[in-house]
Write an enzyme that holds these catalytic residues in place. Structure first.
Site, short mmCIF file in Angstrom:
data_model
loop_
_atom_site.label_atom_id
_atom_site.label_comp_id
_atom_site.label_asym_id
_atom_site.label_seq_id
_atom_site.Cartn_x
_atom_site.Cartn_y
_atom_site.Cartn_z
N ASP A 481 14.94 64.72 125.25
CA ASP A 481 15.80 64.98 124.05
C ASP A 481 17.22 64.07 124.46
O ASP A 481 18.17 64.93 124.45
CB ASP A 481 16.13 66.32 123.67
CG ASP A 481 16.68 67.28 124.71
OD1 ASP A 481 16.58 66.58 125.74
OD2 ASP A 481 16.99 68.21 124.39
N GLU A 482 17.25 62.86 124.61
CA GLU A 482 18.36 62.36 124.95
C GLU A 482 18.37 60.93 124.46
O GLU A 482 19.08 60.76 123.50
CB GLU A 482 18.76 62.25 126.69
CG GLU A 482 20.28 61.76 126.95
CD GLU A 482 20.72 62.43 128.21
OE1 GLU A 482 19.94 63.05 129.03
OE2 GLU A 482 21.74 62.35 128.50
N GLU A 747 14.84 58.28 137.29
CA GLU A 747 16.24 58.73 137.20
C GLU A 747 16.95 59.28 138.62
O GLU A 747 17.93 58.73 139.09
CB GLU A 747 16.41 59.74 136.21
CG GLU A 747 17.65 60.35 136.07
CD GLU A 747 17.83 61.49 134.94
OE1 GLU A 747 16.85 62.07 134.84
OE2 GLU A 747 18.80 61.39 134.45
C1 BGC Z 1 22.14 60.38 131.37
C2 BGC Z 1 22.46 59.49 132.21
C3 BGC Z 1 23.93 59.39 132.22
C4 BGC Z 1 24.50 60.48 132.56
C5 BGC Z 1 26.14 60.47 132.87
C6 BGC Z 1 22.73 61.66 132.05
O1 BGC Z 1 22.27 62.65 131.18
O2 BGC Z 1 20.61 60.33 131.54
O3 BGC Z 1 21.61 58.25 132.72
O4 BGC Z 1 24.60 58.16 133.00
O5 BGC Z 1 24.13 61.62 131.93
O6 BGC Z 1 26.37 60.93 133.94
#
Ligand code: BGC
Length: 894
Positions: A481-482, A747
């Site tokens: 959910d991002e 990630e």
């Molecule tokens: C995202 C990242 C983002 C980061 C910020 C995360 O929740 O998935 O890719 O750059 O937050 O630090």
């Protein structure tokens, strides 16, 4: 052999061996960086092509049928040539072609014709109104989702039609129908913008769908990014809660008259088989509720409700979408089907990607089939969904019964490799459920293969993670959910993105989200774009996307107009960074910073990251100023860069070249951004290498450090260390994830480990492109293809075999044409095949100690056409090359 044939043969041999140029060809015509785009509103439109063959374009002629002929223009420009004919009107259709001349005055044939059409231009205004169907909307709790709605109208076209064009936009996502047929396969139209400021329209040629007499228009409208769940906000209705469609069908009749059928109060609305549809949550379709013929002219819509009109929450500008649409890009059939629990089938599609499932089933009426999606499996073979957080990612299909039914969701997408299917009465066949990969339609530009299967898998993982995250916006991830346009991720990855695909138009769109709409009034750039109201603070490494991305896109594609467009935002950002520094140019006491995100126990002090990035952005603004001919600014920003560099050294670099924090990322930033010189640089380089060695030849970098780690090792002449890292398969490394079966870029380095299993599910995506930024190093060092300035007008070819690889084949379709660098290396013997596109020049590095050690195109070097020996340098012959294809055979020891 007859004498004439011998002569022809000799001539042919001669042409090959001297590299002499045959006449040029011309192709790959594009307008505003897109192939045959419809409905553009950039004025004047710019035209591009790619010369083929060898040699140099010395002149061009563009002919736009019935409108403009440029005549023969002495110029070697091949892209962004402005149309200079009479002003174009709304929806005007322009057919064009181009021919070019080489340096001997030979003209190419005319190219194949290409087309562009204009969008709705000022002073024409939209005649249609926004329409929707405002049913009582369930509160955004307990996942009760509002259904998509159907809208329709009928109309007559009583004269023969010459041309019909559909122009449409929406607040939410929509799918258009004309006489029951889908107008387009594009998805998620109109894309994601800050809808409070602007929304894009798309244009479609629907001439083939309109008939003389009775016609009907229909649309399904869903929440999409406008009012569906987005981001990690655990809420929907971010921009509004009244999804809308605004569409105009422009009819041109054969007799020269015209008419417009637009959305407005005469349209009718209802709900249909789509019961729910949400970006993150998924879609439910009850085929028993299908309304046959609802988008055809004879459908009885009297029981339907009147539509609601007007946009209630936002009044955005309407502009043509500048980027490519989201489309189906591949279909994956299951490689394996298991049944970890009775009647619960799990399909492994063999690739992690973004998209939906396509279901083909002959079920009974009311049979409910549920599809759930995951990137990984639990140890018991069931799907692992904890890392999706609150994204329900579930699609449901309720069968109508009575025959084969084919369905795929249209208003959602998921990030997955596995699909769990329940509700089937028997084990699915290979084609019962397949995966449909969706992504922005960015043409593939790169190719890579080498003798190490792990690196080939790494390339594939990077490519697919890019496709999964380039869905109108460059996002962090496609599954949980991002799914937001995180600026830090975008800036570390943008250069690699350009090497995989032609992303020029894709970024043209996103740079508007970022620089025009996303920048805060004080000059700071945000954490994510598009954002609703710019107010957030990206912080160092994230906000800098507002400078790094426009610069990189300019550097690769050479689009001056675009750099000019964002230059003001870039300089405002530098002013912002400057203003919040202390008088001696050090970071303020408090500032927001994500740090070297997801590093391995090696936090780099935030002030080091702050100042390094401030310096880097300033340096890039200085380069931008120079490129745009803003000489005073170029001097001003170069001086500021030097001052920041001085402050950086004074505050954070010790006499023996230690960068505060003593992390790999700290050294990488200092070296990558030219912040240390001379002895200090050499010492910093040594500390970096020692740090890697002290960790058993492992990296410790997060998003920020990894971006430049390998490039810095190349820069300091330590590709031997880089080679160790790229071939490593122990934790942490790229190879480690591949050993665990990764088909995408994770990630975090520890997304899954044999000892600990899955990492923190609160943040553990298996499709984040940041660490994939290493592909730039692979292309530039394994392949050895580098841009040496002016958007690949000058190219460096310098492959660096590392003793572990025996061959590599790398290609890149630059804006000026296709570049190839293939090599094989065995026992000190090296062969290279190199292609340099027309209109460019290259410097080629061939391993050899002397001219006697090389043969070029089968000849001694001195006889090979198109090549000139410049010098010998570090065991290489350095050659100046004209456009052409070359084959080299050399011995590094001779
Ligand atoms: C995202 C990242 C983002 C980061 C910020 C995360 O929740 O998935 O890719 O750059 O937050 O630090």
């Amino acid at each position: 052999m007859p004498r004439k044939r011998v002569q022809i043969l000799l001539l042919a041999v001669c042409l090959i061996s001297t590299g002499a140029a045959a006449a040029l060809t011309v192709g790959e015509l594009r307008c505003e960086s897109l192939c045959n785009p419809l409905g553009i509103d950039a004025t004047p439109p710019r035209l591009s092509w790619v010369p083929g063959g060898q040699g140099r374009q010395t002149a061009y002629e563009i002919a736009v049928t019935g409108l403009w002929d440029s005549g023969k223009v002495a110029s070697d420009q091949t892209f962004d040539v402005e149309y200079a004919g009479p002003p174009l009107s709304s929806l005007e259709r322009c057919e064009w072609k181009v021919r070019i001349w080489d340096e001997r005055g030979n003209a190419s044939d005319w190219s194949q014709p290409a087309v562009w059409t204009m969008g709705l231009l000022a002073p024409d205004t939209w005649k249609a109104d926004w329409i929707g169907y405002d049913l009582p909307r369930p509160a955004a709790t307990n996942l009760v989702l509002p259904p998509p709605v159907l809208v329709r109208t009928a109309f007559r076209a009583d004269k023969p039609i010459a041309h019909a064009t559909m122009v449409a936009t929406g607040l939410g996502w929509f799918d258009l129908y004309l006489n029951g047929r889908r107008v387009t396969d594009d998805r998620f139209i109109p894309g994601w913008t800050d809808y409070t400021r602007r929304v894009y329209y798309r244009t479609y040629d629907v001439t083939a769908l309109v008939v003389r007499g009775k016609n009907a228009l229909g649309a399904v409208i869903a929440d999409g990014w406008f009012s569906g769940y987005v981001g990690y906000l655990h809420a929907r209705d971010l921009y509004g809660c009244h999804p809308r469609l605004r569409a105009e069908l422009h009819l041109e009749f054969a007799d020269g008259t015209s008419a417009v059928v637009g959305t407005g109060p005469q349209w009718k609305a209802a709900t249909g088989p789509e019961r729910e549809a949400d970006v993150l949550m998924g879609e439910t379709y009850d085929a028993r509720l299908a309304l046959d013929g609802w988008a055809r002219p004879d459908f009885d819509d009297r029981p339907w409700a009147p539509v609601a009109t007007g946009s209630l929450e936002v009044q955005p500008k309407l502009e043509a979408h500048p980027g490519p649409p989201v489309r189906e890009i591949a279909v994956f059939e299951p490689k394996r089907i298991t049944e970890p629990k009775p009647r619960v089938y799990v399909l492994d599609l063999g690739q992690n990607f973004a998209g939906v499932a396509r279901l083909k089933v002959g079920g009974h009426a009311g049979q409910t089939i549920t599809l759930r999606y995951a990137e990984r499996l639990n140890p018991d073979g069931t799907i692992y969904t904890t890392n999706l957080r609150s994204a329900r990612a579930t699609d449901t299909y309720i069968c109508r019964g009575g025959g084969l039914e084919v369905w795929e969701p249209r208003f959602t997408f998921h990030g997955f490799q596995y699909i769990e299917v329940t509700g089937l009465t028997h084990k699915p066949a290979a084609d019962t459920v397949v995966g449909v990969a969706l992504g922005s339609d960015t043409p593939v530009a790169g190719a890579f293969a080498c003798s190490d299967p792990m690196l080939n898998q790494l390339h594939s993982n990077i490519y697919w993670t890019q496709r999964a995250n380039f869905i109108d916006v460059p996002t962090d991830c496609p599954q949980r959910d991002e799914r937001l346009g995180w600026t830090g991720d975008a800036q570390v990855y943008v250069r690699t993105a350009t090497l995989n695909c032609d992303v020029q138009a894709f970024y043209r769109k996103w740079l508007v989200d970022l620089c025009d709409d996303g920048q805060r009034a004080d000059g700071e750039f945000p954490t994510v774009a598009p954002v609703k109201v710019s107010g957030d603070d990206g912080g160092p490494g994230w906000a800098d996307a507002g400078v790094i991305c426009p610069w990189t896109i300019y550097d690769v594609y050479g689009d001056r107009r675009e750099l000019e467009q964002h230059y003001g935002a870039m300089t405002n950002f530098i002013a912002f960074c400057r203003n919040r520094c202390t008088p001696d140019l050090l970071p303020p006491a408090n500032f927001q910073c994500f740090g070297d995100w997801l590093n391995i126990d090696a936090d780099t002090p935030h002030e080091v990251i702050y100042l390094a990035y401030f310096a880097r952005s300033t340096q890039l603004v200085a380069r931008s100023a120079e490129a745009l001919g803003k000489t005073n600014d170029a001097v001003k920003y170069s001086e500021l860069f030097q001052e920041i560099k001085t402050a950086f050294n004074r505050a954070y670099v010790t006499g023996d070249g230690r960068v505060k924090g003593d992390t790999q990322a700290g050294y990488v930033l200092a070296l990558a951004f030219d912040l240390v010189d001379g002895e200090s640089a050499q010492r910093a380089a040594r500390h970096l290498v020692e740090n890697i060695e002290a960790r058993g030849n492992h990296l410790s970098t997060g998003f920020i450090g990894t971006k430049d780690l390998m490039l810095v090792l190349a820069k300091i002449g330590r590709n031997d260390v880089a080679s160790g890292l790229i071939h490593n398969d122990t934790f942490p490394s790229w190879g480690f994830s591949i050993k665990q079966g990764a088909t995408s870029i994770w990630e975090r380095w520890n997304g899954w480990t044999p000892e600990k299993g899955f990492a923190d599910p609160g943040m553990n995506s298996f499709a984040h492109y940041s660490f994939g930024a290493v592909y730039q190093w692979m292309v530039e060092n394994i392949g050895g293809i580098r841009n040496d300035g002016d958007a690949y007008r000058h190219i460096i070819i310098a492959p660096q075999p590392d003793g572990k690889l025996t061959w590599a084949r790398t290609a890149y379709r630059s804006i000026r044409g296709r570049i190839v660098s293939n090599w094989k290396c065995l026992g000190g013997r090296m062969t290279m095949e190199v292609t340099i596109p027309a209109n460019t020049t290259a410097t080629i590095f061939v391993p050899a100690q002397s001219a006697a050690g090389i043969r070029a195109n089968g000849e001694p070097l001195a006889h090979a056409g198109g090549l000139r020996l410049l010098r010998f340098e570090s065991g290489h012959a350095v050659l100046a090359a004209q456009p052409g294809s070359y084959h080299f055979a050399s011995r590094s020891g001779s």
